[in-house]
Structure formats: structure tokens, C-alpha cells
Design a protein around this motif. Structure first.
Motif, PDB file in Angstrom:
ATOM      1  N   LEU A 219      64.230 -16.026  39.093  1.00  0.00           N
ATOM      2  CA  LEU A 219      63.753 -15.335  40.291  1.00  0.00           C
ATOM      3  C   LEU A 219      64.086 -13.861  40.155  1.00  0.00           C
ATOM      4  O   LEU A 219      65.151 -13.495  39.645  1.00  0.00           O
ATOM      5  CB  LEU A 219      64.452 -15.890  41.544  1.00  0.00           C
ATOM      6  CG  LEU A 219      64.124 -17.327  41.944  1.00  0.00           C
ATOM      7  CD1 LEU A 219      64.885 -17.695  43.210  1.00  0.00           C
ATOM      8  CD2 LEU A 219      62.621 -17.508  42.160  1.00  0.00           C
TER       9      LEU A 219
ATOM     10  N   LYS B  97      64.212 -22.000  46.629  1.00  0.00           N
ATOM     11  CA  LYS B  97      62.873 -21.418  46.752  1.00  0.00           C
ATOM     12  C   LYS B  97      63.067 -19.948  47.106  1.00  0.00           C
ATOM     13  O   LYS B  97      64.029 -19.609  47.828  1.00  0.00           O
ATOM     14  CB  LYS B  97      62.100 -22.112  47.878  1.00  0.00           C
ATOM     15  CG  LYS B  97      61.779 -23.560  47.586  1.00  0.00           C
ATOM     16  CD  LYS B  97      60.615 -24.008  48.476  1.00  0.00           C
ATOM     17  CE  LYS B  97      60.174 -25.401  48.119  1.00  0.00           C
ATOM     18  NZ  LYS B  97      61.163 -26.430  48.503  1.00  0.00           N
ATOM     19  N   PRO B  98      62.151 -19.074  46.690  1.00  0.00           N
ATOM     20  CA  PRO B  98      62.335 -17.645  46.962  1.00  0.00           C
ATOM     21  C   PRO B  98      62.569 -17.388  48.451  1.00  0.00           C
ATOM     22  O   PRO B  98      63.481 -16.644  48.828  1.00  0.00           O
ATOM     23  CB  PRO B  98      61.030 -17.011  46.480  1.00  0.00           C
ATOM     24  CG  PRO B  98      60.470 -17.965  45.492  1.00  0.00           C
ATOM     25  CD  PRO B  98      60.960 -19.326  45.869  1.00  0.00           C
TER      26      PRO B  98
ATOM     27  N   ASP C 219      60.268 -20.774  34.423  1.00  0.00           N
ATOM     28  CA  ASP C 219      60.373 -21.686  35.567  1.00  0.00           C
ATOM     29  C   ASP C 219      61.711 -21.617  36.291  1.00  0.00           C
ATOM     30  O   ASP C 219      61.880 -22.165  37.366  1.00  0.00           O
ATOM     31  CB  ASP C 219      60.039 -23.125  35.153  1.00  0.00           C
ATOM     32  CG  ASP C 219      60.796 -23.572  33.939  1.00  0.00           C
ATOM     33  OD1 ASP C 219      60.577 -24.683  33.461  1.00  0.00           O
ATOM     34  OD2 ASP C 219      61.636 -22.783  33.434  1.00  0.00           O
TER      35      ASP C 219
ATOM     36  N   ALA D  48      65.793 -20.474  40.271  1.00  0.00           N
ATOM     37  CA  ALA D  48      64.534 -21.000  40.807  1.00  0.00           C
ATOM     38  C   ALA D  48      64.484 -22.519  40.912  1.00  0.00           C
ATOM     39  O   ALA D  48      63.781 -23.056  41.758  1.00  0.00           O
ATOM     40  CB  ALA D  48      63.369 -20.486  39.971  1.00  0.00           C
TER      41      ALA D  48
ATOM     42  N   GLU E  73      61.072 -13.287  44.364  1.00  0.00           N
ATOM     43  CA  GLU E  73      59.807 -13.838  43.861  1.00  0.00           C
ATOM     44  C   GLU E  73      60.039 -14.443  42.487  1.00  0.00           C
ATOM     45  O   GLU E  73      61.029 -14.121  41.810  1.00  0.00           O
ATOM     46  CB  GLU E  73      58.734 -12.747  43.790  1.00  0.00           C
ATOM     47  CG  GLU E  73      59.135 -11.573  42.912  1.00  0.00           C
ATOM     48  CD  GLU E  73      58.122 -10.435  42.959  1.00  0.00           C
ATOM     49  OE1 GLU E  73      57.061 -10.578  42.340  1.00  0.00           O
ATOM     50  OE2 GLU E  73      58.429  -9.420  43.620  1.00  0.00           O
ATOM     51  N   ARG E  74      59.146 -15.314  42.092  1.00  0.00           N
ATOM     52  CA  ARG E  74      59.290 -15.958  40.789  1.00  0.00           C
ATOM     53  C   ARG E  74      58.936 -14.978  39.672  1.00  0.00           C
ATOM     54  O   ARG E  74      58.114 -14.082  39.883  1.00  0.00           O
ATOM     55  CB  ARG E  74      58.348 -17.167  40.687  1.00  0.00           C
ATOM     56  CG  ARG E  74      58.740 -18.274  41.628  1.00  0.00           C
ATOM     57  CD  ARG E  74      57.931 -19.531  41.364  1.00  0.00           C
ATOM     58  NE  ARG E  74      58.369 -20.555  42.310  1.00  0.00           N
ATOM     59  CZ  ARG E  74      59.434 -21.330  42.119  1.00  0.00           C
ATOM     60  NH1 ARG E  74      60.158 -21.218  41.016  1.00  0.00           N
ATOM     61  NH2 ARG E  74      59.777 -22.223  43.018  1.00  0.00           N
TER      62      ARG E  74
END
Ligand code: MSP
Length: 665
Positions: A588, A610-611, A585, A606, A579-580
Motif C-alpha cells: 500500500l 483495506k486502504p 498484491d 495490503a 492506495e494499492r
């Protein structure tokens, strides 16, 4: 309560050197100069105390330690010991070697913080700066989007809560103080630089960090630690009593000797901290110039450092001291050159002072059985030779004046004028010819008395720079009082007593072959570089925030042995969740299965992944890194990725099937 002293005190300091690298000739220069001042001030009747030491906290030392596979404390203790040993070996130890890891220093920093806070000069605020996720460090002077100068990856703008020192409240107070104390900042050029900086307006200064662990804790405010300058500068005070400074009677410092790149911290921040805490301010800050090599500031990052030990092994410490003080105009930058060093050695020490001492003492032994002869007063003022007594007495005053202004090069030049004058006098008077004729015996006595007395004065004046050589000559002249105790103010022509037994003339500075000596120094230097003196140190261009710009720079990454590589434990991991991280920015937050446990790892992936792309993916994890926090989130390991020129990460992976937890070798 102040200690009562028989003599006035004089407290001087060198910078406290960073322990993420080893000393080079630039650092050695500062410590040598401090030692020269110490010896000179003693000869002017002061009770002198000198502090040097080690500045050990901060992200650079932490990272160097990590690279060396040691704890910061263990690593820094080792390096601090190297510095200390060097100063001991070179005969320039401080009276106190303060380490910022000393308990007494911790207490002093915390005490000073409390005083400043109680006086209303500290407040909480938010600090925003450019941060390199990969290196876990703030990058000074970088703007949004700038790359990290160390690893080349783009930096991120981050914000954290810090304590701030209200520096703007001291703008006028500082300006008033500078005006009332025009000699506070030396030389003039630095004073002007500081004045324009302060006149330009001051900003609140962030003095704590929550992103660094290797620092002095702010009491009751974990995870805040004090941030570099509100730590190191206070070392000058910790060294002489800290909160109980008045019992030692040494504070305030009479002189902080620094290199020009750290003048602002000493001439602006430091007096402001002290004003905020209601403590006495130092008398003077003197910023000297840089030693250049190949026209650039000597520093590890440029790979142009010169080390002191090879020079000292080849020539001794005293020629190095003489060269640095004679050749470099104090306060200005100066180029270091082996050629000039050896040339100065041969011309001024071997042929100059050394030769004068040996010819004078040899003739006194040969013609007067090793006893200082009587000068014949009626013959002492020859019209064809300069009036040596007058010349030497005038030189005494002039040289002291030059030393007082730390104008070492001119002071030595003036002392060597006496050497040249006596040499010429001997050449003109030809004592060896006078010795041939019994009727010239009185004149011979005068000539050799004059030479010996001139030599005595020169020896005393040069003592701060050449302590051992001058002490030897002094003894050979039959002087029994240790030269270091002689007071220059009481020195005058004619004090040498006829009849004094002189010692055996001994060569002090034998002539050396220039190219052979340089080759020897360079060979030793190369040998030393092959076996690094310290565990691998690291880059220092990224620092933990404003003010650390002066950190010493990079050590070229040395080759490592297989045993070093074996220290890094890498395993195959599988990403379970991703997850972020809020507000970052690039970051992760991952949960990664490494076989026998699931680790939380924060990774700068990140922008490229993408996660959801990562869940289920097998990755390479460095599993034995010390845990650290990124944006307040604990990260317990590192994901290995290639870094493209634009900084984008590409994950390392496997073409064949591999089980989770398998070790990489
Ligand atoms: N830790 C800070 C100082 C804190 S003082 C409270 C620091 N340390 S340092 O290891 O980088 O040492 C810097 C000092 O070493 C300079 O200010 C200067 O005195 C000396 N020098 C380092 N390189 C030098 C040259 N190339 N030439 C002359 N002096 C140099 O800054």
C-alpha cells in the motif's frame, strides 16, 4: 604492449571476500593456501603476483550498514580495513588488495560491459523473481508463495527491467574450451559438475538491478546498477590494470583459487564474460573444499565459526598454516578441530622439525664448535642406515611434483618422511656415543653432516608452508642467501659446505600442553565474541537475485546498547491517504502525517488491511530510515507492525489518545 620480464609471471587470486561479515578460519584457509602457492612458485622461478580483496556491493552490505547506522560506503570501508589488517597481521597480504568500490574497478566494470554490449552479448529484458517486501531484497531459489528465509514472511513475485548477458551463446564455446583445456577446472569432481551444468543448458543471466542502490552504476542507464557477479569477478582484472591490462603483463590469471560453492561463477560466467569481451581467459580455476566444524560447513549462520586470531595468539600463524595444509586434503572438505591442531603441533613441529633442528645444531656446536663437519666419503654409505642422499634427492623431485599439483598434504607428508628418516638415523648412529671415542670422530662428522644436510633440504622444501621457522633454521645452519630466494630446482644433496659456521640453536616450536592451550584459545574466542569486532552485521539468506546464493550467512543479532536504540527515531503518524501499488498484491502506498510533514510510505499491509480501513488511523512510524524504492515507488519511512507466524501484519497502536508527531522512546 607486454612488459618484458626476466622471469615468467604467475598471477594468482583469492576470492574477493564479502564485507558484510568478518573473516573466519575458512576464509583464512583460502588466503593461506594462496600464500603458500605464491611462495612455492617464487622458489620455482616465477615472478608472482597475488590479488586478494573485498567484494563490497549488493543488498547484504547495504542492509548490514543500515543496521549499523552507517552509510554502505563507511561501513564497508571499515570492514574491508579489518580484512586487510588481518591478512597483514598473518603475513599473508596480497600484492594487491582490490576493493570493488575502487574507482579503477568501477571503470573496468563499465568498460567490460561496453565491450560485451558492443559485441552483441547484452540485451535488455525483464527479470522475474521472488521478492521480500519487508527486507527489500530478492530471495534466491524461492518459488511463488515461498517464505523469505530471513524474516519468514511470504515472498512476492515481481518483475523488473534488467540487462541480460546472453550466456546461452557461450554454451558450445565453453564446452569446446573445457575440452581443449582439460586442466582448466580442478579438481576433477568440480570439472564434472561444471560440465554437466553447462551441458544441461544455460539461461540468460541478469546482470543489472534497479532495486539496489549500492552498486556500480550502468553508465547512462540510471537507476541500473551492476549486479554482484558482473562486478566482483571483474575485480581480478581491475587489480592488474583493467582496460590497460596488457601494460602490466599480468593478465590472464594463472590461477583463481576459490571455495567449491563459487566454482560455477568462476568456471562458467567468468570465462563467458571474458570471451564476450574478447579478452584472454584464466589458465586455471581451482576449487577447494570446505572447512567443517562439528561436521557442518563453518558459517556464521550456524554459529560454528572459528576465528584465526585466538589460534594465532596461542600458537602462532605457522602451526595453523601447517595444520591446515597437512590435515586437509586439498580439494576435499575437512573437519577443523583444536585437538588435531595442537596434536599436530606437538608431534610434527615441536617433536618433529623443531626437535631435529635443535638436536642437530646443539651437537654440531658441542662436538664441532659450531662448524659444519666434514662428511667422510668412505663411510657415508653404511649398509645399516638408509642412503640419505639418494632418499633426499628423490624426495625433492617428489615433493615438487606434489606441490605442483597442489597436493599439500602429501607434499608435507613426504617432507616429514625425511624428518623421520634423519631422526631415526641419529637415533641409530648415536652421535653422543660416537663422541666418546676419538677413533669415531670421522664417523661422528659424517653423521652430523648428514643430519644437517637433511635438515637443510627439509627446511627449503617446507619453506612455502613455514616461511618464518624455516628461515630461522636456515640461518642457524649458516646459510646466508635468503631462503625465499633459493630455487628448488637447483637444490640437491651435498651443497652444504663443511666449515660453515652455524648459529646458536634456538627453540623454534616449544612443546605445549594440549588442554591448557585449547582452553586458552577458547577463552580468547569467547572474549572476542563478547565484543563483536564489527558493527552488527546481518542475515544474508535473502540476496538480490540469482547467483548470490553463495553469500556468507547470518550474524546472530547482537544485543545493542541504549545509545543504539536511541538512533531509531519513531513517531506517531496519522494515515491521510492509502492506495494499492499497481502490480504488488501486498503493498500500500500511504501518505502519513508525522506532525511537521506528510511522508509517503510504502508498506506491506495490503493483505491484512483495506486502504479505506487505514485512512485516519494512528500508526507508529520509523522516521529516520534512508528512503528506498519499492516497486519504483519511493518510501520514506516504515510503519511498525507485529508479524504473525503466517506473515500477516498487525499494526502497532495506542489505547490512549496520542498527538500526531509525538516521539516514542
Ligand atoms: N564475494 C564472493 C566471492 C567473489 S570472487 C570474485 C564470496 N565471498 S565470501 O566472503 O563468501 O568468501 C567465500 C570464500 O571464502 C569461499 O569461496 C572460500 O574460498 C572461503 N570460505 C568461506 N567459508 C569457508 C569454509 N567454511 N571453508 C573453506 N573455505 C571457505 O563468495
Amino acid at each position: 604492449m607486454s612488459t618484458s620480464r626476466a622471469k615468467p609471471k604467475y598471477y594468482l587470486t583469492t576470492p574477493l571476500y564479502y564485507t558484510n561479515g568478518m573473516p573466519h578460519i575458512g576464509h583464512t584457509y583460502s588466503t593461506i593456501v594462496a600464500d603458500v602457492i605464491r611462495r612455492y612458485k617464487r622458489m620455482r622461478g616465477f615472478d608472482v603476483f597475488m590479488t586478494t580483496g573485498a567484494d563490497e556491493h549488493g543488498v547484504n552490505v547495504e542492509r548490514s550498514a543500515q543496521k549499523a547506522g552507517k552509510s554502505p560506503q563507511e561501513f564497508s570501508t571499515e570492514i574491508a580495513a579489518h580484512w586487510r589488517r588481518l591478512w597483514d597481521d598473518l603475513g599473508i597480504p596480497g600484492d594487491e588488495f582490490i576493493r570493488t568500490t575502487d574507482e579503477k574497478h568501477h571503470r573496468t566494470v563499465q568498460w567490460l560491459f561496453k565491450r560485451c554490449r558492443e559485441n552483441g552479448y547484452i540485451e535488455k529484458g525483464r527479470y522475474t523473481g521472488q521478492y521480500c517486501v519487508h527486507d527489500n531484497a530478492y530471495v534466491v531459489d524461492a518459488g511463488p508463495g515461498d517464505a523469505c528465509p530471513d524474516c519468514g514472511r511470504p515472498t512476492e513475485t515481481v518483475t523488473e527491467e534488467n540487462y541480460f548477458f546472453k550466456l546461452p551463446e557461450f554454451q558450445q564455446k565453453l564446452l569446446d574450451f573445457y575440452a581443449a583445456n582439460p586442466d582448466f577446472i580442478q579438481p576433477e569432481s568440480r570439472r564434472n559438475e561444471v560440465l554437466s551444468f553447462v551441458n544441461g543448458g544455460l539461461k540468460n543471466l541478469s546482470i543489472t538491478r534497479t532495486t539496489i542502490r549500492w552498486g556500480i552504476p550502468v553508465p547512462g542507464e540510471a537507476p541500473h546498477v551492476f549486479y554482484v557477479w558482473f562486478d566482483a569477478l571483474i575485480g581480478y582484472l581491475s587489480a592488474v590494470g583493467g582496460p590497460n591490462f596488457d601494460q602490466r603483463g599480468l593478465w590472464p590469471a594463472d590461477l583463481h583459487l576459490v571455495g567449491k560453492e563459487i566454482i560455477r561463477f568462476h568456471a562458467v560466467y567468468w570465462p563467458a564474460f571474458l570471451m564476450a569481451a574478447d579478452l584472454p581467459l584464466p589458465e586455471q580455476i581451482w576449487a577447494h573444499g570446505w572447512l567443517l566444524f562439528d561436521s557442518e560447513k563453518m558459517s556464521k549462520s550456524r554459529g560454528n565459526v572459528v576465528r584465526p586470531r585466538p589460534i594465532v595468539s596461542a600458537l602462532g600463524i605457522e602451526p595453523l598454516r601447517y595444520y591446515l595444509l597437512r590435515e586437509i586434503v586439498f580439494g576435499q572438505d575437512g573437519s577443523f578441530s583444536y585437538d588435531a591442531l595442537v596434536t599436530r603441533y606437538n608431534s610434527d613441529l615441536a617433536n618433529g622439525l623443531g626437535n631435529l633442528a635443535s638436536r642437530t645444531l646443539t651437537m654440531i656446536e658441542r662436538y664441532f664448535g659450531g662448524e659444519i663437519p666434514n662428511p667422510a666419503p668412505e663411510q657415508s654409505k653404511e649398509t645399516d642406515s638408509p642412503n640419505t642422499a639418494e632418499f633426499a634427492n628423490e624426495a625433492l623431485i617428489k615433493v615438487m611434483h606434489l606441490y605442483d599439483r597442489l597436493n599439500f598434504s602429501m607434499a608435507l607428508e613426504a617432507i616429514w618422511e625425511i624428518v623421520g628418516m634423519i631422526d631415526k638415523f641419529i637415533t641409530v648412529e648415536k652421535p653422543w656415543a660416537l663422541a666418546e671415542k676419538p677413533e669415531d670422530r670421522a664417523r661422528l662428522g659424517t653423521v652430523l653432516y648428514t643430519a644437517a644436510e637433511g635438515l637443510r633440504i627439509v627446511t627449503a622444501l617446507a619453506h612455502p608452508v613455514l616461511p618464518q621457522a624455516t628461515e630461522k633454521i636456515w640461518n642457524q645452519l649458516g646459510q646466508t642467501e635468503p631462503l625465499s630466494r633459493v630455487q628448488l630446482d637447483t637444490l640437491s644433496w651435498g651443497q652444504l659446505k663443511p666449515g660453515t659456521k652455524t648459529g646458536k640453536p634456538e627453540g623454534i616450536f616449544p612443546r605445549v600442553d594440549k588442554s591448557e592451550t585449547i582452553a586458552r584459545i577458547e577463552a580468547m574466542e569467547q572474549e572476542q565474541n563478547k565484543a563483536p569486532e564489527v558493527p552488527a552485521a546481518t542475515a544474508a539468506n535473502t540476496t538480490a537475485g540469482p547467483g548470490a546464493a553463495a553469500a556468507p550467512a547470518v550474524e546472530v543479532t547482537p544485543k545493542i546498547g541504549i545509545e543504539d536504540f536511541a538512533k531509531v527515531e519513531m513517531r506517531v503518524g496519522q494515515v491521510k491517504t492509502a492506495e494499492r501499488v499497481a502490480g504488488a498484491d501486498k503493498l500500500l502506498q500511504l501518505q502519513v502525517d508525522i506532525g511537521d510533514e506528510v511522508r509517503q510510505i510504502v508498506a506491506g499491509l495490503a493483505l491484512a488491511y483495506k486502504p479505506e480501513q487505514l485512512v485516519g488511523r494512528k500508526v507508529v512510524v520509523v522516521t529516520n530510515l534512508q528512503p528506498r524504492k519499492l516497486r519504483g515507488v519511493e518510501s520514506n519511512g516504515m510503519i511498525v507492525a507485529a508479524s504473525l507466524p503466517d506473515g500477516a501484519p498487525v499494526l502497532a497502536g495506542f489505547l490512549e489518545e496520542v498527538p500526531v508527531g509525538a516521539k516514542l522512546k
